[in-house]
Motif scaffolding. Structure first.
Motif, PDB file in Angstrom:
ATOM      1  N   GLN A   1      -0.555   1.786  -7.615  1.00  0.00           N
ATOM      2  CA  GLN A   1      -1.707   1.463  -6.778  1.00  0.00           C
ATOM      3  C   GLN A   1      -2.721   0.425  -7.388  1.00  0.00           C
TER       4      GLN A   1
ATOM      5  N   ILE B   1      -2.997  -1.242   4.476  1.00  0.00           N
ATOM      6  CA  ILE B   1      -2.988   0.133   4.105  1.00  0.00           C
ATOM      7  C   ILE B   1      -2.915   0.988   5.477  1.00  0.00           C
TER       8      ILE B   1
ATOM      9  N   GLY C   1       0.828  -1.137   0.163  1.00  0.00           N
ATOM     10  CA  GLY C   1      -0.025  -0.074  -0.043  1.00  0.00           C
ATOM     11  C   GLY C   1       0.824   1.254   0.026  1.00  0.00           C
TER      12      GLY C   1
ATOM     13  N   LEU D   1      -5.821  -6.682   2.968  1.00  0.00           N
ATOM     14  CA  LEU D   1      -5.238  -5.412   2.103  1.00  0.00           C
ATOM     15  C   LEU D   1      -5.560  -4.166   2.988  1.00  0.00           C
ATOM     16  N   ASP D   2      -6.627  -4.003   3.464  1.00  0.00           N
ATOM     17  CA  ASP D   2      -7.111  -2.772   4.396  1.00  0.00           C
ATOM     18  C   ASP D   2      -6.333  -2.702   5.446  1.00  0.00           C
TER      19      ASP D   2
ATOM     20  N   SER E   1      -2.236  -3.140  -7.020  1.00  0.00           N
ATOM     21  CA  SER E   1      -2.488  -3.749  -5.762  1.00  0.00           C
ATOM     22  C   SER E   1      -3.684  -4.797  -5.756  1.00  0.00           C
TER      23      SER E   1
END
Length: 218
Positions: free
Chosen positions: A181, A112, A38, A108-109, A184
């Protein structure tokens, strides 16, 4: 005099754009972290790179960079530190396992929203990669003088060129991280994440070998 200063700054800006855009270990780290971890993580790497450039600029002003090329042992010690660190990053990427990588959107969140410790790790990677590379010192010590106008204070203008190099590097690497990005989304598949690490690791291994073969300028 003003025109000569502006022309020198413009000339170095163009040159530094090409230098910053040339593939190197710092670019590989920014790309890998942006795609896999991220933007925030990649921004930590970028800040580390900028800090290392500032350190090299100050070292050049103080005359410390010159010691690397007057004393072969100092160059070799720093070069080996850089080689070993790049090998460490390369092998860690090549040997990473799917379970260590991101496999779904929820993870993934979480990446980030990287915790402070991870951002410090990213910062350290960017910092040490350039700080342990004596060829960055070569850039500051031997390339900068070609862009310093006559009758200008060498130390002050070196500082200006250092900040200019940092600005260009920030622009190039931040743009690179932002453009990376969309990739990703690959992280939703574990195998894609593995290949990202493999490719980055092989690239870092190449730059480790390249640094190992580097010799101090005569």
């Amino acid at each position: 005099m003003t025109s000569s200063i502006l022309s020198s700054l413009l000339a170095y800006t163009v040159a530094s754009l090409f230098l910053a855009a040339t593939p190197g270990p710092d670019m590989i780290l920014v790309l890998r972290s942006a795609i896999k971890d991220g933007f925030r993580f990649s921004f930590g790497v970028i800040l580390g790179i900028l800090t290392s450039l500032f350190f090299w600029g100050i070292a050049t002003i103080l005359g410390l960079s010159a010691l690397l090329f007057h004393f072969k042992q100092a160059f070799i010690v720093l070069k080996w530190a850089g080689v070993l660190y790049l090998l460490y990053l390369a092998l860690r990427s090549i040997l990473s396992k799917p379970k260590d990588l991101i496999s779904d959107t929820a993870n993934l969140d979480n990446v980030i929203n990287t915790p402070r410790a991870s951002l410090l790790t990213a910062y350290g990677q960017g910092l040490m990669t350039n700080l342990f590379n004596p060829m960055i010192g070569f850039l500051f010590l031997f390339v900068f003088p070609a862009f310093i106008p006559k009758e200008q204070d060498i130390q002050f203008f070196t500082l200006i060129l250092t900040f200019l190099q940092m600005l260009v590097a920030f622009s190039i690497f931040t743009s690179l991280a932002l453009f990376a990005q969309p990739a990703s989304i690959w992280l939703k598949k574990g195998k894609s994440a593995v290949w990202i690490d493999r490719i980055a690791g092989i690239s870092l291994l190449y730059f480790a070998i390249k640094l190992f073969l580097a010799q101090p300028p005569v």
